[in-house]
Scaffold this motif. Sequence first.
Motif, PDB file in Angstrom:
ATOM      1  N   PHE A 742       0.857  -1.180   0.000  1.00 18.75           N
ATOM      2  CA  PHE A 742       0.000   0.000   0.000  1.00 18.75           C
ATOM      3  C   PHE A 742       0.895   1.233   0.000  1.00 18.75           C
ATOM      4  N   ALA A 743       0.696   2.118  -0.980  1.00 19.12           N
ATOM      5  CA  ALA A 743       1.538   3.307  -1.077  1.00 19.12           C
ATOM      6  C   ALA A 743       0.700   4.475  -1.584  1.00 19.12           C
ATOM      7  N   PRO A 744       1.047   5.702  -1.202  1.00 13.75           N
ATOM      8  CA  PRO A 744       0.302   6.877  -1.668  1.00 13.75           C
ATOM      9  C   PRO A 744       0.353   6.988  -3.189  1.00 13.75           C
ATOM     10  N   GLY A 745      -0.789   7.335  -3.780  1.00 16.73           N
ATOM     11  CA  GLY A 745      -0.856   7.586  -5.210  1.00 16.73           C
ATOM     12  C   GLY A 745      -0.793   6.342  -6.073  1.00 16.73           C
ATOM     13  N   LYS A 746      -0.882   5.164  -5.450  1.00 18.49           N
ATOM     14  CA  LYS A 746      -0.826   3.924  -6.207  1.00 18.49           C
ATOM     15  C   LYS A 746      -1.954   2.995  -5.769  1.00 18.49           C
ATOM     16  N   LEU A 747      -2.376   2.153  -6.694  1.00 15.52           N
ATOM     17  CA  LEU A 747      -3.348   1.134  -6.318  1.00 15.52           C
ATOM     18  C   LEU A 747      -2.673   0.085  -5.446  1.00 15.52           C
ATOM     19  N   PRO A 748      -3.419  -0.482  -4.508  1.00 15.16           N
ATOM     20  CA  PRO A 748      -2.829  -1.564  -3.699  1.00 15.16           C
ATOM     21  C   PRO A 748      -2.459  -2.740  -4.597  1.00 15.16           C
ATOM     22  N   LYS A 749      -1.282  -3.308  -4.346  1.00 14.34           N
ATOM     23  CA  LYS A 749      -0.760  -4.404  -5.163  1.00 14.34           C
ATOM     24  C   LYS A 749      -0.637  -5.660  -4.327  1.00 14.34           C
ATOM     25  N   LEU A 750      -1.138  -6.756  -4.884  1.00 13.82           N
ATOM     26  CA  LEU A 750      -0.971  -8.063  -4.269  1.00 13.82           C
ATOM     27  C   LEU A 750       0.029  -8.851  -5.108  1.00 13.82           C
ATOM     28  N   SER A 751       1.166  -9.205  -4.515  1.00 12.52           N
ATOM     29  CA  SER A 751       2.131 -10.103  -5.149  1.00 12.52           C
ATOM     30  C   SER A 751       1.935 -11.482  -4.535  1.00 12.52           C
ATOM     31  N   TYR A 752       1.836 -12.485  -5.385  1.00 14.24           N
ATOM     32  CA  TYR A 752       1.588 -13.828  -4.868  1.00 14.24           C
ATOM     33  C   TYR A 752       2.568 -14.823  -5.477  1.00 14.24           C
ATOM     34  N   LYS A 753       2.789 -15.861  -4.722  1.00 18.74           N
ATOM     35  CA  LYS A 753       3.648 -16.956  -5.165  1.00 18.74           C
ATOM     36  C   LYS A 753       3.119 -18.221  -4.490  1.00 18.74           C
ATOM     37  N   TYR A 754       2.905 -19.283  -5.270  1.00  9.63           N
ATOM     38  CA  TYR A 754       2.392 -20.512  -4.660  1.00  9.63           C
ATOM     39  C   TYR A 754       2.912 -21.723  -5.427  1.00  9.63           C
ATOM     40  N   ALA A 755       2.998 -22.848  -4.706  1.00  7.67           N
ATOM     41  CA  ALA A 755       3.526 -24.078  -5.294  1.00  7.67           C
ATOM     42  C   ALA A 755       2.781 -25.274  -4.709  1.00  7.67           C
ATOM     43  N   PRO A 756       1.586 -25.573  -5.250  1.00  2.42           N
ATOM     44  CA  PRO A 756       0.854 -26.749  -4.768  1.00  2.42           C
ATOM     45  C   PRO A 756       1.539 -28.036  -5.208  1.00  2.42           C
ATOM     46  N   LYS A 757       1.322 -29.093  -4.458  1.00  2.00           N
ATOM     47  CA  LYS A 757       1.919 -30.382  -4.771  1.00  2.00           C
ATOM     48  C   LYS A 757       0.934 -31.274  -5.519  1.00  2.00           C
ATOM     49  N   GLY A 758       1.490 -32.117  -6.378  1.00  6.04           N
ATOM     50  CA  GLY A 758       0.686 -33.141  -7.032  1.00  6.04           C
ATOM     51  C   GLY A 758      -0.261 -32.600  -8.082  1.00  6.04           C
ATOM     52  N   GLU A 759      -1.145 -33.499  -8.560  1.00 11.50           N
ATOM     53  CA  GLU A 759      -2.121 -33.117  -9.573  1.00 11.50           C
ATOM     54  C   GLU A 759      -3.246 -32.303  -8.962  1.00 11.50           C
ATOM     55  N   ARG A 760      -3.680 -31.304  -9.703  1.00 12.19           N
ATOM     56  CA  ARG A 760      -4.741 -30.433  -9.236  1.00 12.19           C
ATOM     57  C   ARG A 760      -5.762 -30.214 -10.358  1.00 12.19           C
TER      58      ARG A 760
END
Length: 915
Positions: A742-760
């Motif tokens: 969250f920063a002034p003058g900017k849209l809130p940014k969500l950075s994500y990283k994920y690593a599920p195991k096996g078949e999905r």
Amino acid sequence: MKKVLFLFLLFIIFQSLHAQQTVRQYISGTDKDHTVQWGFFCTKGNNSGKWTKIAVPSNWELQGFGQYTYGHDKDKINEQGLYKTSFTVPASWQNKIVKIIFEGAMTDVEVKVNGKSCGPVHQGGFYEFSYDITSLVKFGATNKLDVTVSKASSNASIEKAERGGDFWAFGGIYRPVYLEALPQTHIERTAINATADGNLEATIFHNNTKPGDVIQAKVQTLNGTVVGKSFTVSLAGNESILTQSFDHILLWNPEQPNLYQITFNLIRNNSIIHSVNQRFGFRTAVLKPHDGFYLNGTKVVFKGVDRHSEWPASGRTLSRDIHLMDIGLIKDMNMNAVRMSHYPPDRQFLDLCDSLGLMVLDELTGWQAAYDTVSGKRLVKELVTRDVNHPSIVIWDNGNEGGWNRALDNDYALYDPQKRLVIHPWEKFNGTDTKHYPDYKYIVNESLYGNDVFFPTEYMHGLYDGGHAAGLEDFWERMRTYHANAGGFLWAFHDEGVVRTDMNGMIDCHGNHAPDGIIGPYREKEASYYAIKQIWSPVYISTKTLSVDFDGNLLVENRYHFTNLSDCKLKWKLANFSSSKGNESMTNWVDSGFINMPSILPGEKRSIPLPVLSSLPKSQALYVTAIAKDGKEISTWSWPLQTAIQVNKKLVTNTLNTATEIKNHDKLLQIVSNNITYTFDTTSGYLQKVTNASGKEISLSGGPSAGPDQVKQSFDLTKNQDTVILEISYSGNGWSKMSWTFAPGKLPKLSYKYAPKGERDFMGITFNYPEEKITGMKWLGRGPYRVWKNRLQGMQFGVWQKAYNNTVTGENWNYPEFKGYHANVYWTTIQTKESDFTIYTNNDNVFLQMLVPQKPKTMTNDNVTPAFPNASLGFMSAIPAIGTKFQQATSMGPESQKNMLLNNKPVEGELWFAF
């Protein structure tokens, strides 16, 4: 005086010519929109036990009588319909033979004229039949007609074959009824064999001829130009054969359906006493064992569909407009063939297939039960003698799925001088393998080890939203590798839904028996319609994505059989897109043009340069449309020219610029950024709600979640001047990390990283938002329909808008469906009763999950109801495939397998939120 004499002579000539033709007089109407009221009495069921009126032709259930009956129904009241009407036979018919013709009545039909029987009860509901009533009628006077139609047949084999099938079993006189007047000496019928080498053989069946009588034949184009010389044959007995050869004829094929007309004149003492006109086409259709199906010496593959003759409000009583619409839709999907399932269609449908260009498989009824031999032989004759001269018909189907009587196989050739191929749909027979509903392994095995000519006459079962185009690209490309491939037929063209007059007009598809279509009952288009259109495009562009150094060249393949691509054009357009805000038009056309295609013969490929290089730098998307010689669209392809981050980088700023605050409450954390408050649950780490600058609450919650098996491990908050970073990590079956900035003058940014195991089944980041508060969505991505992993084709890249609906494919038909996965989403605006909000991505290959589709009420397995997250909004990196009625998705090929991470590399991405 001269003028009067001239007009008198014209009148005499007209009367003479008219007398030479077969004269037709309708007793009924001609189609569903042009009917005649007859007296009617229904013996059982709705509106029974009283004389009233009914429209003829019609199915009586759709007129509010009797009982709606589906083939699988156990309880059938087997009502009868008693019809009565009157007709006048012109006095001028006094010396003629008068026949009454029924084009179709279901099922057993007894006919009386003036109280006397016309002949044996006709049994078989899908076939044309007639009676000679010359001795029963009064000429120049009114005659009475009484018809008793028994919905159930007293013949056990006909009852099982026709009324026990997997389709609606309607009752009544559903096709036209008319009189015909013929001269005493006349041509009864003809059977034509006109081959691709220009040879024509016509068998003429005639009655009451005398020695010295001849038949003269003359061939013309449909516009009246005479072709070749007339030819004659002297008559003997009741059957004669005329032969002639022609040079420089135009052949019939589905891409160029060239037709001719032949006139047969029966001549006695130099006077024409009867004349018959017949359309036909020169073409040769043969099966070459262990090789393929050939038309005019060219190997062809069927890109086909199975079609029932049915309309929701009128059952099997149709019209030319419906036939035209259906053929137009079939051809628009780039199909070239149609199978009649599971009975012969109206004459008019076949006439239109001849003139518009569709190869036809014409079918004797018999759904998993066959006619007895005596009945079957009679009905084969009725089928073939009616339909033999249609060049569109290339194969006869002797029943369906075990509904064949092998004693009938050789009877087709008795009436068909072309000796067309006879098949048993579903069986290896006569050099063909027409297996129904093969899975992908069967296709692979056939392509490796098969020997029979392969064309499944039913496959990719389209129950609800399953099958059809899902997995079709895998099937089709594998089938193309088989040396004896002849294509196949998708099940089925449309949902076989009928209006229930006994259920307040509800459309009934009989549970999960009949919602199998690519289109709905009123021909509403499903997503598979557009995917099939692209996969089966005869102008084929296989390019999935454009490289960063795209030079304007596209590789084009000609998948026609008979057409050079020099007959086609390409239309190209370049576009960019404006801001996601507001309701204004959001597509700006930068440049466009047409180019004529060079010579590319069937089977060839060639790189085509598009004159787009100067406009590419200022464009965000390219559209290319292939256009046929008649100006109709063959297919359209679209590609983004910029990445999601390139498109969105100017959109992810905020006009507000205020300091960021942090507020802690019991198990809650509030971050106020640019006058918007974000409330988090510190126990789960999930966003709980958002309050915008106007004080309106936005009920976005329950995320970001990478799956229900994730357990929070850490929840860390840091602040550097006015920038606040919230980091949450999870473990479980795999791991995930979420970081909010969250920063002034900017849209809130969500950075994500994920690593599920096996078949999905799926992988992604999800949130919750109340379904009842969503009113619509706008997005930049592929649309307007939802997609599955194995059905991504046919959607176009652009800005789309959809209002909320709760459509269940095949149960209601407000298309495109709102709920589901949407491909290549760059940004989306969720339109709500609270306040609209927009989410932007930095990833080109994000699938938007919009809510969870409601499952069909009568589905008995999960094959066509793929998995969804237990959440309402998702930004997915992988989505599930969909199966068919008979197969799970995983049996449908490479595109249909479950998802898993490769090389253990986690999925990463960023989202920006504008509230």
